[in-house]
Design an enzyme around this catalytic site. Structure first.
Site, mmCIF file in Angstrom:
data_model
loop_
_atom_site.group_PDB
_atom_site.id
_atom_site.type_symbol
_atom_site.label_atom_id
_atom_site.label_comp_id
_atom_site.label_asym_id
_atom_site.label_seq_id
_atom_site.Cartn_x
_atom_site.Cartn_y
_atom_site.Cartn_z
ATOM 1 N N SER A 50 8.689 -35.750 34.649
ATOM 2 C CA SER A 50 9.805 -36.666 34.906
ATOM 3 C C SER A 50 9.432 -37.952 35.640
ATOM 4 C CB SER A 50 10.879 -35.940 35.704
ATOM 5 O OG SER A 50 10.307 -35.360 36.869
ATOM 6 N N GLU A 75 14.151 -31.693 39.248
ATOM 7 C CA GLU A 75 14.851 -32.898 39.709
ATOM 8 C C GLU A 75 16.278 -32.549 40.112
ATOM 9 O OE1 GLU A 75 13.352 -35.613 40.218
ATOM 10 O OE2 GLU A 75 11.485 -35.321 39.119
ATOM 11 N N ALA A 112 8.636 -24.908 37.955
ATOM 12 C CA ALA A 112 7.558 -24.606 36.999
ATOM 13 C C ALA A 112 6.701 -23.427 37.437
ATOM 14 C CB ALA A 112 6.668 -25.835 36.824
ATOM 15 N N TYR A 235 -8.471 -37.283 51.841
ATOM 16 C CA TYR A 235 -8.150 -36.786 50.508
ATOM 17 C C TYR A 235 -9.152 -35.741 50.010
ATOM 18 C CZ TYR A 235 -5.945 -36.412 46.061
ATOM 19 O OH TYR A 235 -5.286 -35.881 44.978
ATOM 20 N N LEU A 273 -2.580 -44.466 42.345
ATOM 21 C CA LEU A 273 -1.424 -45.297 41.997
ATOM 22 C C LEU A 273 -0.222 -44.939 42.845
ATOM 23 C CD1 LEU A 273 -1.378 -45.460 38.123
ATOM 24 C CD2 LEU A 273 -1.332 -47.366 39.688
HETATM 25 P P1 NAI Z 1 4.888 -37.456 40.878
HETATM 26 O O1 NAI Z 1 5.474 -37.108 42.197
HETATM 27 O O2 NAI Z 1 5.236 -38.785 40.303
HETATM 28 O O3 NAI Z 1 5.307 -36.345 39.785
HETATM 29 C C1 NAI Z 1 5.396 -34.990 40.094
HETATM 30 C C2 NAI Z 1 6.097 -34.230 38.980
HETATM 31 O O4 NAI Z 1 6.085 -32.835 39.321
HETATM 32 C C3 NAI Z 1 7.578 -34.610 38.778
HETATM 33 O O5 NAI Z 1 7.871 -34.545 37.398
HETATM 34 C C4 NAI Z 1 8.325 -33.483 39.494
HETATM 35 O O6 NAI Z 1 9.641 -33.217 39.006
HETATM 36 C C5 NAI Z 1 7.403 -32.315 39.179
HETATM 37 N N1 NAI Z 1 7.569 -31.161 40.084
HETATM 38 C C6 NAI Z 1 7.343 -31.095 41.419
HETATM 39 N N2 NAI Z 1 7.569 -29.826 41.843
HETATM 40 C C7 NAI Z 1 7.938 -29.104 40.762
HETATM 41 C C8 NAI Z 1 8.276 -27.741 40.544
HETATM 42 N N3 NAI Z 1 8.279 -26.841 41.520
HETATM 43 N N4 NAI Z 1 8.619 -27.369 39.291
HETATM 44 C C9 NAI Z 1 8.642 -28.256 38.260
HETATM 45 N N5 NAI Z 1 8.286 -29.541 38.404
HETATM 46 C C10 NAI Z 1 7.947 -29.959 39.636
HETATM 47 O O7 NAI Z 1 3.326 -37.255 41.033
HETATM 48 P P2 NAI Z 1 2.046 -37.939 40.381
HETATM 49 O O8 NAI Z 1 1.450 -38.858 41.382
HETATM 50 O O9 NAI Z 1 2.309 -38.418 39.005
HETATM 51 O O10 NAI Z 1 1.054 -36.687 40.330
HETATM 52 C C11 NAI Z 1 0.855 -35.895 39.172
HETATM 53 C C12 NAI Z 1 -0.566 -35.348 39.211
HETATM 54 O O11 NAI Z 1 -1.481 -36.442 39.117
HETATM 55 C C13 NAI Z 1 -0.894 -34.601 40.506
HETATM 56 O O12 NAI Z 1 -1.701 -33.495 40.211
HETATM 57 C C14 NAI Z 1 -1.672 -35.646 41.294
HETATM 58 O O13 NAI Z 1 -2.557 -35.070 42.239
HETATM 59 C C15 NAI Z 1 -2.428 -36.330 40.153
HETATM 60 N N6 NAI Z 1 -2.966 -37.657 40.482
HETATM 61 C C16 NAI Z 1 -2.176 -38.604 41.091
HETATM 62 C C17 NAI Z 1 -2.733 -39.819 41.473
HETATM 63 C C18 NAI Z 1 -1.905 -40.862 42.156
HETATM 64 O O14 NAI Z 1 -2.477 -41.768 42.764
HETATM 65 N N7 NAI Z 1 -0.600 -40.843 42.041
HETATM 66 C C19 NAI Z 1 -4.143 -40.142 41.207
HETATM 67 C C20 NAI Z 1 -4.845 -39.120 40.464
HETATM 68 C C21 NAI Z 1 -4.271 -37.911 40.157
#
Ligand code: NAI
Length: 397
Positions: A50, A75, A112, A235, A273
């Protein structure tokens, strides 16, 4: 209702449905402007679909590959005078746009980590898709209730071994501050690994494999982060880094297993990001603002959709072997980690003061991107207009 941003610390407690639709539309336009990705997956599940990298993955697979998508996320729907969460509005907009294009899209707003989520996805795949070609695992969660033991684990962002003091930024006032983070206990490390490590990813693959729902040449990709020396203590050498170590180890194990039937399990190391999760990590937002300044000056800047579009079109679905580094990781952080970029970021970090902060850091860009995560700050949206905060997901009963 007139919806304005209400920022509390590192989170915005309101979201704008029209702005979130614009956020999704812009990503969709980006994908479209890059043309269709040949040989892309046609049946996709995105866990964490999402916001952030997961949403970008859903948009790229749907609008760049023409895939049917099932999105899983957690969400909040609008209630009384409270708006829905941004991820809810993003998903409403995504489904509407997918429907307009004749694309299959189903969403599950569910934890999830629980077995029921896996069962419901299994049932949907059996009913509608037969099997899947790709599962993207993009969860960023604060807690997890273990489906076997019932124990609740919480993820923390702390250094390991000793407390760590660093400069940071108070984004609400644009002031530099010094923060000291206490060292994590072993219990906190273990709990963070339980939430953000690879066990749940493996449970997803187990559930789908048991029901024989992994298509020919099935692929699964989870997202990780490495980062520079500057952020290592917090980190990569901290609690979240331990979880990422576990995620990466899980990828190797799953890859061995899936390769036997022509499948793959991979990690993509993405760029740092601004997302809802990453803005909550201490010290990291200051690093972003310096990094973004340098990357924009060098014309190297990418946002979530640009990263994921490049991941799919130049790494995952080129028809050639997938390029990986010496540890078997796909490196989408190649531009972030370029020596000239990192040298300049380090130089900025060393000479940083309150006086030169606005000059060395991309503060405006950070604030704009942060607001846009919640559907605010788009020139195309009239924020004075009355909007209905109650928006239904098409695919939910
Ligand atoms: P985000 O916070 O934008 O997205 C998280 C997603 O997980 C959302 O869709 C949310 O609804 C879902 N979510 C959270 N808890 C949940 C649950 N219990 N059940 C179902 N859905 C759940 O996070 P982001 O930054 O996009 O991170 C996604 C992945 O990418 C993570 O593993 C993060 O470590 C990795 N990542 C992020 C970076 C960054 O700088 N943002 C860089 C490199 C990797």
């Amino acid at each position: 209702m007139i919806i304005q941003p209400k920022i509390r610390g590192f989170i915005c407690t309101t979201a704008h449905p029209v702005g979130c639709a614009q956020y999704v539309q812009k990503q969709m336009d980006y994908v479209r402007s890059h043309g269709m990705i040949g040989n892309g997956p046609q049946r996709v599940v995105v866990v964490g679909a999402s916001t952030g990298y997961g949403l970008a993955s859903r948009i790229v697979t749907a609008f760049g590959c023409g895939a049917s998508t099932i999105g899983v996320f957690l969400e909040k729907e609008a209630e009384n005078s409270r708006t829905a969460s941004a991820g809810w509005y993003n998903s409403v907009a995504f489904e509407q746009k997918a429907k307009n294009e004749g694309l299959y899209a189903r969403s599950l707003n569910i934890d999830a980590f629980c077995d029921e989520a896996k069962q419901r996805v299994v049932d949907l795949i059996k009913k509608d898709l037969g099997a899947i070609d790709l599962l993207i695992y993009s969860l960023a969660a604060p807690r997890r209730q273990h489906p076997r033991t019932g124990q609740v684990a919480k993820s923390v962002l702390k250094p390991i071994g000793a407390p760590h003091t660093s400069i940071s930024i108070d984004a609400s006032t644009n002031t530099l501050e010094t923060v000291t983070l206490p060292a994590a206990s072993q219990e906190e490390i273990d709990q963070t690994v339980s939430v953000m490590g690879g066990e749940d990813w493996e449970f997803w693959i187990d559930a789908l494999a048991r029901e024989k729902l992994l298509g020919e040449r099935f692929m699964t990709v989870a997202y990780s982060y490495v980062g520079p020396e500057l952020t290592k203590i917090i980190y990569r050498h901290g609690t979240i880094g331990r979880a990422k170590d576990h995620l990466e180890k899980t990828a190797k194990k799953l890859d061995e297993r899936l390769k036997k039937t022509g499948g793959r399990a991979l990690i993509s190391v993405n760029k740092a990001l601004v997302t809802q999760s990453s803005s909550a990590i201490p010290v990291i937002p200051l690093y972003f603002t310096l990094l973004n300044k340098v990357m924009k000056e060098k014309n190297l800047y990418e946002n979530c959709i640009a990263q994921i579009c490049r991941l799919f079109s130049t790494r995952l679905y080129t028809g050639n072997p997938i390029p990986v580094d010496e540890n078997g990781l796909i490196r989408m952080d190649d531009l972030e980690t370029r020596p000239d970029v990192q040298a300049q970021v380090l130089e900025s970090w060393k000479k940083l003061s309150q006086e030169n902060l606005a000059q060395l850091a991309d503060l405006d860009g950070y604030h704009r991107e942060f607001l846009q995560l919640f559907g605010f700050g788009f020139d195309e949206v009239n924020y004075e207009a009355d909007v209905n905060p109650v928006q239904k997901l098409l695919s939910l009963p």
